[in-house]
Motif scaffolding. Structure first.
Motif, PDB file in Angstrom:
ATOM      1  N   PRO A   1       0.800  -1.232   0.000  1.00  0.00           N
ATOM      2  CA  PRO A   1       0.000   0.000   0.000  1.00  0.00           C
ATOM      3  C   PRO A   1       0.830   1.278   0.000  1.00  0.00           C
ATOM      4  O   PRO A   1       0.329   2.328  -0.409  1.00  0.00           O
ATOM      5  CB  PRO A   1      -0.845  -0.128   1.270  1.00  0.00           C
ATOM      6  N   LYS A   2       2.086   1.223   0.476  1.00  0.00           N
ATOM      7  CA  LYS A   2       2.932   2.410   0.457  1.00  0.00           C
ATOM      8  C   LYS A   2       3.524   2.572  -0.937  1.00  0.00           C
ATOM      9  O   LYS A   2       4.312   1.742  -1.405  1.00  0.00           O
ATOM     10  CB  LYS A   2       4.027   2.318   1.520  1.00  0.00           C
ATOM     11  N   LEU A   3       3.133   3.670  -1.595  1.00  0.00           N
ATOM     12  CA  LEU A   3       3.473   3.879  -3.001  1.00  0.00           C
ATOM     13  C   LEU A   3       4.826   4.570  -3.166  1.00  0.00           C
ATOM     14  O   LEU A   3       5.275   5.316  -2.295  1.00  0.00           O
ATOM     15  CB  LEU A   3       2.403   4.742  -3.666  1.00  0.00           C
ATOM     16  N   ARG A   4       5.410   4.339  -4.316  1.00  0.00           N
ATOM     17  CA  ARG A   4       6.585   5.109  -4.729  1.00  0.00           C
ATOM     18  C   ARG A   4       6.058   6.350  -5.451  1.00  0.00           C
ATOM     19  O   ARG A   4       5.534   6.250  -6.567  1.00  0.00           O
ATOM     20  CB  ARG A   4       7.473   4.264  -5.647  1.00  0.00           C
ATOM     21  N   ALA A   5       6.167   7.501  -4.814  1.00  0.00           N
ATOM     22  CA  ALA A   5       5.455   8.675  -5.315  1.00  0.00           C
ATOM     23  C   ALA A   5       6.317   9.934  -5.222  1.00  0.00           C
ATOM     24  O   ALA A   5       7.429   9.920  -4.679  1.00  0.00           O
ATOM     25  CB  ALA A   5       4.171   8.873  -4.500  1.00  0.00           C
ATOM     26  N   ASP A   6       5.765  11.026  -5.788  1.00  0.00           N
ATOM     27  CA  ASP A   6       6.388  12.346  -5.687  1.00  0.00           C
ATOM     28  C   ASP A   6       5.766  13.096  -4.510  1.00  0.00           C
ATOM     29  O   ASP A   6       4.554  13.000  -4.274  1.00  0.00           O
ATOM     30  CB  ASP A   6       6.163  13.156  -6.967  1.00  0.00           C
ATOM     31  N   PHE A   7       6.585  13.867  -3.793  1.00  0.00           N
ATOM     32  CA  PHE A   7       6.109  14.615  -2.630  1.00  0.00           C
ATOM     33  C   PHE A   7       6.255  16.117  -2.885  1.00  0.00           C
ATOM     34  O   PHE A   7       7.269  16.565  -3.432  1.00  0.00           O
ATOM     35  CB  PHE A   7       6.873  14.208  -1.374  1.00  0.00           C
ATOM     36  N   TYR A   8       5.226  16.866  -2.449  1.00  0.00           N
ATOM     37  CA  TYR A   8       5.165  18.308  -2.702  1.00  0.00           C
ATOM     38  C   TYR A   8       4.949  19.064  -1.402  1.00  0.00           C
ATOM     39  O   TYR A   8       4.295  18.579  -0.481  1.00  0.00           O
ATOM     40  CB  TYR A   8       4.017  18.644  -3.650  1.00  0.00           C
ATOM     41  N   LYS A   9       5.505  20.286  -1.357  1.00  0.00           N
ATOM     42  CA  LYS A   9       5.253  21.217  -0.250  1.00  0.00           C
ATOM     43  C   LYS A   9       4.823  22.559  -0.851  1.00  0.00           C
ATOM     44  O   LYS A   9       5.543  23.143  -1.666  1.00  0.00           O
ATOM     45  CB  LYS A   9       6.495  21.409   0.608  1.00  0.00           C
ATOM     46  N   ASP A  10       3.642  23.022  -0.438  1.00  0.00           N
ATOM     47  CA  ASP A  10       3.109  24.303  -0.918  1.00  0.00           C
ATOM     48  C   ASP A  10       3.130  24.389  -2.438  1.00  0.00           C
ATOM     49  O   ASP A  10       3.435  25.434  -3.022  1.00  0.00           O
ATOM     50  CB  ASP A  10       3.890  25.475  -0.311  1.00  0.00           C
ATOM     51  N   GLY A  11       2.832  23.246  -3.100  1.00  0.00           N
ATOM     52  CA  GLY A  11       2.733  23.214  -4.549  1.00  0.00           C
ATOM     53  C   GLY A  11       4.033  22.964  -5.286  1.00  0.00           C
ATOM     54  O   GLY A  11       4.025  22.797  -6.516  1.00  0.00           O
ATOM     55  N   SER A  12       5.166  22.915  -4.586  1.00  0.00           N
ATOM     56  CA  SER A  12       6.469  22.703  -5.242  1.00  0.00           C
ATOM     57  C   SER A  12       6.974  21.285  -4.978  1.00  0.00           C
ATOM     58  O   SER A  12       6.888  20.792  -3.847  1.00  0.00           O
ATOM     59  CB  SER A  12       7.498  23.711  -4.725  1.00  0.00           C
ATOM     60  N   LEU A  13       7.506  20.649  -6.017  1.00  0.00           N
ATOM     61  CA  LEU A  13       8.051  19.300  -5.888  1.00  0.00           C
ATOM     62  C   LEU A  13       9.307  19.340  -5.034  1.00  0.00           C
ATOM     63  O   LEU A  13      10.232  20.124  -5.293  1.00  0.00           O
ATOM     64  CB  LEU A  13       8.375  18.746  -7.280  1.00  0.00           C
ATOM     65  N   ILE A  14       9.364  18.483  -3.983  1.00  0.00           N
ATOM     66  CA  ILE A  14      10.543  18.480  -3.106  1.00  0.00           C
ATOM     67  C   ILE A  14      11.279  17.139  -3.127  1.00  0.00           C
ATOM     68  O   ILE A  14      12.444  17.073  -2.761  1.00  0.00           O
ATOM     69  CB  ILE A  14      10.162  18.840  -1.657  1.00  0.00           C
ATOM     70  N   GLN A  15      10.575  16.068  -3.554  1.00  0.00           N
ATOM     71  CA  GLN A  15      11.257  14.774  -3.650  1.00  0.00           C
ATOM     72  C   GLN A  15      10.514  13.884  -4.635  1.00  0.00           C
ATOM     73  O   GLN A  15       9.282  13.809  -4.598  1.00  0.00           O
ATOM     74  CB  GLN A  15      11.351  14.096  -2.278  1.00  0.00           C
ATOM     75  N   LYS A  16      11.255  13.220  -5.520  1.00  0.00           N
ATOM     76  CA  LYS A  16      10.640  12.410  -6.573  1.00  0.00           C
ATOM     77  C   LYS A  16      10.788  10.925  -6.273  1.00  0.00           C
ATOM     78  O   LYS A  16      11.797  10.478  -5.732  1.00  0.00           O
ATOM     79  CB  LYS A  16      11.273  12.720  -7.930  1.00  0.00           C
ATOM     80  N   GLN A  17       9.745  10.181  -6.644  1.00  0.00           N
ATOM     81  CA  GLN A  17       9.760   8.725  -6.696  1.00  0.00           C
ATOM     82  C   GLN A  17      10.448   8.077  -5.497  1.00  0.00           C
ATOM     83  O   GLN A  17      11.513   7.462  -5.604  1.00  0.00           O
ATOM     84  CB  GLN A  17      10.430   8.266  -7.996  1.00  0.00           C
ATOM     85  N   THR A  18       9.828   8.210  -4.338  1.00  0.00           N
ATOM     86  CA  THR A  18      10.336   7.572  -3.133  1.00  0.00           C
ATOM     87  C   THR A  18       9.162   7.026  -2.333  1.00  0.00           C
ATOM     88  O   THR A  18       8.066   7.578  -2.369  1.00  0.00           O
ATOM     89  CB  THR A  18      11.166   8.558  -2.277  1.00  0.00           C
ATOM     90  N   THR A  19       9.383   5.924  -1.622  1.00  0.00           N
ATOM     91  CA  THR A  19       8.324   5.341  -0.794  1.00  0.00           C
ATOM     92  C   THR A  19       8.287   5.966   0.600  1.00  0.00           C
ATOM     93  O   THR A  19       7.319   5.792   1.337  1.00  0.00           O
ATOM     94  CB  THR A  19       8.525   3.820  -0.641  1.00  0.00           C
ATOM     95  N   GLU A  20       9.347   6.705   0.954  1.00  0.00           N
ATOM     96  CA  GLU A  20       9.413   7.320   2.272  1.00  0.00           C
ATOM     97  C   GLU A  20      10.203   8.620   2.180  1.00  0.00           C
ATOM     98  O   GLU A  20      11.377   8.619   1.828  1.00  0.00           O
ATOM     99  CB  GLU A  20      10.080   6.362   3.263  1.00  0.00           C
ATOM    100  N   MET A  21       9.537   9.740   2.473  1.00  0.00           N
ATOM    101  CA  MET A  21      10.234  11.016   2.449  1.00  0.00           C
ATOM    102  C   MET A  21      10.592  11.404   3.879  1.00  0.00           C
ATOM    103  O   MET A  21       9.724  11.459   4.754  1.00  0.00           O
ATOM    104  CB  MET A  21       9.360  12.108   1.826  1.00  0.00           C
ATOM    105  N   ILE A  22      11.877  11.656   4.123  1.00  0.00           N
ATOM    106  CA  ILE A  22      12.361  11.971   5.467  1.00  0.00           C
ATOM    107  C   ILE A  22      13.055  13.323   5.450  1.00  0.00           C
ATOM    108  O   ILE A  22      13.938  13.574   4.633  1.00  0.00           O
ATOM    109  CB  ILE A  22      13.342  10.897   5.992  1.00  0.00           C
ATOM    110  N   ILE A  23      12.627  14.195   6.357  1.00  0.00           N
ATOM    111  CA  ILE A  23      13.348  15.441   6.619  1.00  0.00           C
ATOM    112  C   ILE A  23      14.046  15.229   7.961  1.00  0.00           C
ATOM    113  O   ILE A  23      13.404  15.161   9.011  1.00  0.00           O
ATOM    114  CB  ILE A  23      12.387  16.647   6.682  1.00  0.00           C
ATOM    115  N   PRO A  24      15.379  15.088   7.967  1.00  0.00           N
ATOM    116  CA  PRO A  24      16.073  14.649   9.181  1.00  0.00           C
ATOM    117  C   PRO A  24      16.063  15.652  10.329  1.00  0.00           C
ATOM    118  O   PRO A  24      15.957  15.273  11.486  1.00  0.00           O
ATOM    119  CB  PRO A  24      17.505  14.388   8.689  1.00  0.00           C
TER     120      PRO A  24
END
Length: 434
Positions: free
Chosen positions: A336-359
């Protein structure tokens, strides 16, 4: 040829045969005020025939009707309503002669319902101490209005409006709070009036304000622990405080504008301080919080119910310096956890990942996040807030002051017992030496 034009034509032919060639006068209609008016206001129609004839008898018509509804030179609507809107014209007949004027050009009377529109600046999600202004306006009219302010309340299954005790300070159309407090949390509406007898607008759209405290006395615990949820599943919400009190009610404000209690609704059931939504629906989307028996509101959480892809994000604010982890989840995919693009305030911040981490999260990471998968679709947006960390530094590392205080408070009972034992031991030794 219309029947109402036949007398005018016969009069014209008669004048030609008798050698009279004077022009048949055409009235002019004026309307005051000469702009769109609101329901309940006064409007006057006036018919003027400029021909030197001292006296005319006037006839008023609405639209294409030949029915006369008034014979006065001035016809006044004392309290106009929507049914009075339309096109009006007039003509006249000499009171001491046989001439009849032409029919005037039509004038249009537009009647609308005055509507108040409420907005907020800069935003509806606030932290204690933030400034905020509610702005009430009347569409199509900028001057002459006095404004009143209300909060939306729940009375059984019905929503009512309660006038604010300091409503008059927002009479000019702006209700400003220089430093927001928890008591300012609520759902607001406004209304305007002008003239005597007064013309009232409708109640405005609702505008919620959500004020978050630095250290709320209760937490809204959501299971599963995320702000976005799938449709047609069970969802549990419970209010938990340090004393495990049951004196809390789960309340919500939905996107459709309904203010509701879990304990008096069909959408959920409450046991103690726990509310259970048996089967979630997109109509359950809204802001949920805990309300005490005395009416205080704490820990507001924006919950979204979605049929498709959701963003898995933390329910509570992230503390500055901590990690932030996001997932894009779709119930019908495997896994169920997809490999996807992640956006913040309409801007792409990370492409094609199953887990986005801001350390290491900072205040700059606060914003609206969502994810997008090329086949499964796009998630709704979720606001992620960052709590500023009040920390002290030891040898290059930061330790939260709140963490230190909580550790000290937790250790206090043990320290107290130790001090009492030492004191008693010293007293016993003193007696032994005596």
């Amino acid at each position: 040829m219309k029947l109402c034009q036949l007398p005018l034509l016969l009069l014209l032919i008669s004048n030609i045969h008798s050698g009279h060639t004077e022009e048949i006068p055409k009235p002019k209609v004026t309307i005051k005020p000469d702009h769109p008016v609101f329901r309940g206001e006064t409007v006057t129609l006036r018919c003027d025939i400029y021909d030197g004839v001292p006296s005319w008898r006037y006839n008023w018509y609405k639209g294409h009707s030949s029915m006369v509804f008034s014979e006065l030179q001035e016809h006044t609507f004392r309290s106009v309503n929507e049914s009075d809107a339309g096109k009006y014209s007039c003509n006249g007949t000499e009171t001491e002669g046989s001439r009849r004027s032409q029919r005037s050009d039509e004038v249009t009377l537009t009647v609308s319902v005055p509507r108040a529109v409420l907005s907020v600046s800069p935003q509806k999600w606030l932290t204690e101490g933030d400034p905020v202004t509610l702005i009430c306006e009347v569409n199509g009219s900028a001057t002459g209005w006095t404004f009143s302010w209300f909060t939306k309340t729940v009375s059984g299954s019905r929503n009512d409006y309660e006038l604010l005790s300091d409503s008059s300070r927002g009479a000019g159309g702006k209700y400003t709070v220089s430093s927001a407090a928890l008591k300012h949390t609520g759902v607001y509406v406004c209304r305007a009036e002008r003239d005597k007898p007064p013309t009232y607008t409708t109640y405005s759209n609702t505008q919620p304000l959500w004020v978050t405290g630095v250290s709320p006395p209760v937490s809204l615990i959501i299971s599963p622990s995320r702000t976005q949820h799938f449709s047609s599943v069970s969802l549990s919400l419970s209010c938990e405080d340090q004393s495990n009190s049951d004196g809390w009610t789960v309340r919500r404000y939905t996107d459709s504008g309904r203010l509701e209690d879990c304990s008096s609704s069909v959408w959920g059931s409450q046991t103690g301080s726990k509310c259970t939504i048996r089967t979630t629906d997109p109509l359950d989307t809204g802001v949920y919080w805990c309300q005490s028996e005395s009416g205080e509101n704490y820990h507001h959480v924006n919950i979204t119910i979605h049929i498709g892809v959701i963003l898995e994000s933390p329910v509570h604010p992230v503390t500055e310096g901590d990690n932030l982890t996001l997932h894009c989840v779709y119930p019908y995919a495997s896994p169920p956890k997809l490999r996807a693009d992640f956006y913040k305030d309409g801007s792409l911040i990370q492409k094609q990942t199953t887990e986005m981490i801001i350390p290491t999260v900072s205040k700059s990471h606060e914003g609206f996040y969502y994810c997008k998968h090329p086949e499964s679709g796009e998630s709704p947006k979720s606001w992620i807030s960052v709590r500023v960390c009040v920390c002290v530094s030891f040898s290059g590392s930061k330790i939260s002051v709140l963490h230190i205080l909580s550790s000290v408070l937790a250790a206090c009972p043990y320290l107290l017992v130790t001090v009492v034992l030492i004191y008693k031991c010293c007293r016993m030794r003193g007696k032994t030496y005596d």
